[in-house]
Write an enzyme that holds these catalytic residues in place. Structure first.
Site, short mmCIF file in Angstrom:
data_model
loop_
_atom_site.label_atom_id
_atom_site.label_comp_id
_atom_site.label_asym_id
_atom_site.label_seq_id
_atom_site.Cartn_x
_atom_site.Cartn_y
_atom_site.Cartn_z
N SER A 12 29.95 57.40 -11.37
CA SER A 12 30.46 58.00 -12.60
C SER A 12 31.98 57.96 -12.68
CB SER A 12 29.98 59.45 -12.72
OG SER A 12 30.47 60.21 -11.63
N SER A 41 27.30 65.16 -12.00
CA SER A 41 27.22 63.95 -12.83
C SER A 41 25.81 63.41 -12.98
CB SER A 41 28.11 62.86 -12.24
OG SER A 41 29.47 63.25 -12.24
N CYS A 129 44.97 50.45 -2.20
CA CYS A 129 45.24 49.61 -3.36
C CYS A 129 46.61 48.93 -3.29
CB CYS A 129 45.14 50.44 -4.64
SG CYS A 129 46.06 52.00 -4.59
N HIS A 237 49.35 48.86 -10.72
CA HIS A 237 50.49 49.23 -9.89
C HIS A 237 51.53 48.11 -9.88
CE1 HIS A 237 48.14 52.53 -8.73
NE2 HIS A 237 47.87 52.25 -7.48
#
Length: 330
Positions: A12, A41, A129, A237
């Site tokens: 979710s 959820s 990331c 980013h």
């Protein structure tokens, strides 16, 4: 073609939804697809390409007959479900920080160290990331001249904090400066803190770049100093990188190497350059503003790169690892 039962944990959330989209768009060989999340959820429907998927509550019994698990949940919660995943024989590709630095668990960027998947014992970790974006941009140069040292400043979108981060920025732009996700208001502001401060005064996010970079490149002496800044951008980013090499390298060579690199788009002609506007919802890392250092002219470069945190910085990298496992029968 053989097909696989695949589960997304955190189905979710922002990364989980991105994983769902990528699996479908890339024609991943799915037999059955399951989306799991918290009790809160459970029951929600997610629709993509006119098909609805129902979120199920995550339990220890959720992994029976599952072949591959893509994890997009909190590290502590991920650790609590690991015994059940291992017991039922699934392979976990985890996007959290739970296992990244554990010895014997591969930390993989497919464009850089795909061979490390062969060492897995049921778990493969997705790097942070910003680490993924930086190293994807730099690896072609590393292969040519071998990186010795990096100084990195990151400008990280609110999507790095998930849907809550995105929603908080939206609410603040509309006039509410209440903040829960970030330590200060993020709208019209920059916050030079991502993660908790450690004893050396670097944040946990800043140390990930060095620690994970060393593991991925198999280079324990790699020197990386990083400053991570949260910026009022929804997704993608950006990173400013100063990089020193052992061997000589010039701008022309760097551009040629990056132009031919997998997962990289070279955008460097002084009229166009990488921006979140270009790289959002894209799979590649955009690289530009490549300059020779004014002092260390033969061995150092400056560059700027942008990459979508939700795609290459998270969901895409995990899906690519799953594709590698299948392709190589691992």
């Amino acid at each position: 073609m053989k097909t696989y039962n695949l589960a997304i944990l955190g189905g979710s959330g922002a990364v989980g939804y991105e994983m769902l989209k990528l699996l479908i768009d890339r024609n991943f060989p799915i037999k059955n697809l399951y989306l799991f999340a918290s009790k809160k959820s459970a029951g929600k429907k997610i629709t993509y390409k006119d098909k609805s998927y129902i979120i199920k509550e995550l339990h220890n019994s959720s992994f029976k007959d599952i072949d591959i698990v893509l994890g997009a949940i909190d590290a502590k919660i991920m650790k609590s479900y690991l015994p059940a995943i291992m017991q039922d024989g699934a392979i976990l590709i985890d996007n959290s920080s739970a296992f990244r630095m554990e010895k014997g668990i591969p930390l993989v960027i497919p464009e850089i160290n795909p061979q490390d998947i062969y060492t897995h014992k049921g778990i493969i970790s997705n790097p942070n990331c910003a680490t993924i974006i930086a190293l994807t941009a730099l690896y072609p140069l590393h292969q040519h001249a071998h990186i010795k040292r990096m100084i990195v400043s990151t400008y990280q979108a609110v999507s790095g904090a998930g849907e809550k981060g995105i929603n908080e920025l939206k609410e603040q732009i509309q006039g509410s400066f209440a903040h829960q996700v970030f330590p200060y208001p993020i709208a019209f502001n920059l916050i030079p803190q991502i993660g908790d401060f450690e004893q050396n005064d670097y944040t946990s996010e800043e140390m990930k770049m060095q620690n994970e970079g060393r593991k991925i490149l198999h280079q324990n002496d790699l020197s990386i100093s990083c400053t991570c800044v949260r910026v009022p951008v929804y997704r993608s980013h950006s990173l400013s990188i100063y990089v020193e090499f052992e061997k000589e390298i010039d701008v022309s060579t760097a551009k040629n190497l990056l132009a031919d690199a997998k997962g990289v788009i070279l955008l460097d002609d002084n009229t166009q350059y990488p921006m979140p506007l270009y790289s959002s919802e894209k799979d590649d890392v955009y690289v530009g503003r490549i300059r020779q250092d004014l002092k260390n002219k033969n061995h150092a470069l400056h560059l700027w790169c942008c990459g979508d945190q939700l795609r290459k910085g998270a969901a895409l990298n995990a899906v690519q690892i799953a594709e590698l496992l299948i392709k190589n029968h691992v």
